[in-house]
Structures are given as C-alpha cells and as structure tokens.
Write a protein that holds these residues in place. Structure first.
Motif, PDB file in Angstrom:
ATOM      1  N   GLY A  64      14.801  17.216   3.070  1.00 52.38           N
ATOM      2  CA  GLY A  64      13.432  17.681   3.345  1.00 52.38           C
ATOM      3  C   GLY A  64      12.352  16.786   2.797  1.00 52.38           C
ATOM      4  N   ARG A  65      12.753  15.618   2.237  1.00 50.26           N
ATOM      5  CA  ARG A  65      11.697  14.732   1.700  1.00 50.26           C
ATOM      6  C   ARG A  65      11.703  13.415   2.452  1.00 50.26           C
ATOM      7  N   GLU A  66      10.497  12.865   2.699  1.00 47.61           N
ATOM      8  CA  GLU A  66      10.354  11.600   3.419  1.00 47.61           C
ATOM      9  C   GLU A  66      10.861  10.448   2.554  1.00 47.61           C
ATOM     10  N   PRO A  67      11.500   9.430   3.178  1.00 49.85           N
ATOM     11  CA  PRO A  67      11.871   8.242   2.379  1.00 49.85           C
ATOM     12  C   PRO A  67      10.624   7.536   1.850  1.00 49.85           C
ATOM     13  N   VAL A  68      10.736   6.894   0.702  1.00 51.44           N
ATOM     14  CA  VAL A  68       9.625   6.120   0.131  1.00 51.44           C
ATOM     15  C   VAL A  68       9.486   4.815   0.921  1.00 51.44           C
ATOM     16  N   GLU A  69       8.242   4.485   1.291  1.00 52.88           N
ATOM     17  CA  GLU A  69       8.021   3.201   2.000  1.00 52.88           C
ATOM     18  C   GLU A  69       8.017   2.060   0.989  1.00 52.88           C
ATOM     19  N   LEU A  70       8.669   0.946   1.377  1.00 53.34           N
ATOM     20  CA  LEU A  70       8.766  -0.225   0.492  1.00 53.34           C
ATOM     21  C   LEU A  70       8.107  -1.419   1.174  1.00 53.34           C
ATOM     22  N   VAL A  71       7.147  -2.041   0.478  1.00 53.59           N
ATOM     23  CA  VAL A  71       6.366  -3.141   1.071  1.00 53.59           C
ATOM     24  C   VAL A  71       6.357  -4.343   0.118  1.00 53.59           C
ATOM     25  N   PHE A  72       6.741  -5.509   0.645  1.00 53.19           N
ATOM     26  CA  PHE A  72       6.663  -6.753  -0.136  1.00 53.19           C
ATOM     27  C   PHE A  72       5.536  -7.605   0.444  1.00 53.19           C
TER      28      PHE A  72
END
Ligand code: G3P
Ligand code: MG
Length: 348
Positions: free
Chosen positions: A204-212
């Motif tokens: 029920g939780r959205e994945p964390v977005e990862l940005v480089f």
C-alpha cells in the motif's frame, strides 16, 4: 550553410555560433585554472575575428553550492563575469521539478554538510532531510561514523514516522557508506528509516523515487589521473542494493549526457538570446552551438545527441594516445583556446 541560415541574430550582426563550456578538465582542473582558460573566454567578449560578443553558457556535472555562489568563484578564477543565468550545474535542472515535491519529504544527498539543503530549498523543495540529520537522530544507523561538530550543528530534527517520498543525489556524496546504508533502508521500506515492520511489509505504499544528477564514472581533476565521480557512487549503491535484494533499483538520471540537461541548456541559451533581443522562435540553433568538453561519455555524447556541434579537448578525462574517443566529436582540439579558434574559423 545550414548554420548560417539559423545563426544567432545580434542587434548589430548575427553571431553564427554560441558556445557551451564544460568546466572540469576544460577551464579548471580541481582548484587549478588552465592556462588557456582566461584568454579563451576573453575571445568571446569581442576580441575575436567576428568582432562581436559571442553568447556562451557553462554546463558542468559538478555542483555542490547555489549557482550564484559558484558564479562568484568562477568569475574570480576566470577573470570574466559569469552570471547565474549562464551556469548549469548537475542539479540546476531540478529547478524544473522542485514544485512537484514542494510539500513532500525528500532526502538530498551529496556535497558538504547541509550546503545542498540550502540549494534544494532555494529551488523550491520545502521538506528536505539529509543523511546527516538521520545520523544525528540515531547514530546507530551507521555505527562506523561520528558526525563532526560542523555537521552536528548543521543537522536538523528528523521524524522517522514520516516516510520520505524521493531521494535526490544532487552532488558527489562525501560519505558513501552512510549514504548507501540510508538509501538501502528507505528504498526497501518505501520511505521509512529504522522500522523493521516496514522493511518486511511495504503493502500500500508508493516506491521511493531515486534521482541522480551526474552520471560521470570519471572526471578530470588536478590529480594526474581521472577521478571517480557520482556515477561511481551510483554503481556502488546499485551493487550493494542488488546483493541485498537481487535487483538494481530503478532511477532517473540527469546531468550530461542526458537529454533533459541538454534541452534545459538549450532553453537557457534561448533565454540568453532573448535578453540580447536576438530570439527567433523558429530558429533551429542546434548545430550552431559548440559544446567544448573533455569527457566523450558526457560532453560529446550529450552534444551529439542534442544535434549540437562538439569539440573534444585533451586537457581532462580524454588524453592523446588513449585511442579514438568513445563518441566521435565534430572537432578535436588541444585545449579550449584552440577549440574556440577552430570553431570561429569554421563559421566565418
Ligand atoms: O563532479 C564534477 C565532475 O563529475 C565533472 O564535472 O565540469 O567536467 O562536467 P564537469
Ligand atoms: Mg569535464
């Protein structure tokens, strides 16, 4: 030629070219200013065979401080005024996405202390956490490190009950081990740190977005051999994450050679021409922009992908004798001064 038909109109005459300069390995090597750099930039201020000012910007995969602070330093190092409107650092492109995260808790990594928290807040991020805040909250998250007094005084309270929505690696991390540990914690639990239940149950939780913001595996510093950049940190993190979970974590990559960074740069150049009253809405300026860089993987690949012209210099990552460059430039030059001279000769 196509270039002349889409040259850059200046109030008195067209400037047939514009330049985009890489910084490390072209103008600077670490703290060193390359000997040709000052003369080269003066060529663009009118001391050239076209007899006019030539529009130019700076695109670096470096960063770590706000654009205006970096410009003040570059102006004193290079002896010509460099305005924030001319500078694109690795994380500058995040200005265009910050509003989407204004009210979301995000993790910002890289740089010294909380310098980049201040940059992120200037861009519009309003709920910024750093690995230093998390370590100050609970040092046992990574027991092999002790915060310096400088870091401790710059840390801010961290609430572990509020999930982080995204992690942005703005600049080169200084503490890879602490940063990799925290990334692995929040990415496996979808935003939480230190809660074993959330590690095991992410329903029920959205994945964390990862940005480089910088893909450079290598960059040209004042050390005689190219140094490992933020791309090395990314691969170190992905190696640990894959060992833990069996797969790499999906991420967004900004910085040269990404299309997003070059499109962002092209808009900056167009704004620069607007300021000089030279904009022409339907002009295709691509090939009339010369990207001068030292790294085939970032500068040349990105310029070629953006349909710009590219000039590879031999003063940084790419060195004479290391074989053909991995991406073919439009031209090759010994250094930045020769690069400008070659481009102006080609366009006049
Ligand atoms: O961290 C800076 C380095 O990755 C490259 O900088 O100026 O050569 O794009 P630059
Ligand atoms: Mg470089």
């Amino acid at each position: 030629r196509h270039i002349r038909s889409c040259g850059i109109q200046t109030p008195e005459r067209r400037s047939p070219v514009a330049f985009a300069f890489d910084i490390d390995g072209v103008l600077l090597r670490g703290k060193e200013v390359l000997p040709q750099a000052r003369r080269a930039l003066r060529l663009l201020d009118g001391e050239n065979k076209l007899g006019m000012k030539i529009p130019h910007i700076f695109i670096t995969n470096g960063g770590g401080v706000a654009e205006d602070i970096r410009c003040r330093k570059l102006t004193s190092q290079l002896g010509v005024e460099i305005k924030p409107t001319q500078l694109i650092q690795a994380h500058t492109v995040l200005k265009s996405v910050a509003s989407q995260y204004a009210d979301s808790p995000v993790l910002v990594l890289g740089g010294k202390g909380d310098d980049l928290r201040l940059v992120a807040e200037e861009y519009g991020f309003r709920r910024v956490t750093t690995p230093i805040d998390i370590h100050a909250w609970n040092p046992s998250i990574w027991p092999f490190y002790e915060l310096s007094p400088y870091e401790r005084e710059r840390s801010r309270p961290f609430d572990p009950t509020i999930p982080l929505r995204a992690a942005f690696v703005f600049h080169d991390p200084r503490n890879w081990s602490l940063d990799i540990q925290i990334l692995c914690d929040i990415l496996q639990s979808r935003g939480y740190v230190g809660n074993a239940d959330y590690h095991n149950n992410t329903a029920g939780r959205e994945p964390v977005e990862l940005v480089f913001c910088n893909p450079d595996l290598l960059w040209g510093s004042d050390f005689p051999v190219a140094r490992i950049g933020q791309g090395g940190f990314r691969e170190a993190f992905q190696g640990v994450y894959k060992a833990l979970t069996g797969s790499r974590y999906p991420y967004v990559q900004y910085g040269k050679p990404s299309e997003a960074t070059f499109r962002f740069a092209e808009r900056i150049l167009l704004d620069l021409f607007e300021d000089q009253g030279t904009s022409d809405a339907n002009r295709q300026i691509g090939p009339s922009i010369y990207m001068i860089g030292d790294n085939p993987e970032s500068d040349i690949a990105g310029a070629n992908g953006a349909n710009w012209s590219s000039i590879l210099v031999k003063t940084g990552v790419y060195r004479e004798g290391s074989g053909p460059p991995s991406h073919r430039p439009t031209l090759m030059a010994e250094d930045v001064e020769e690069a400008i001279t070659m481009a102006l000769r080609r366009e006049s």
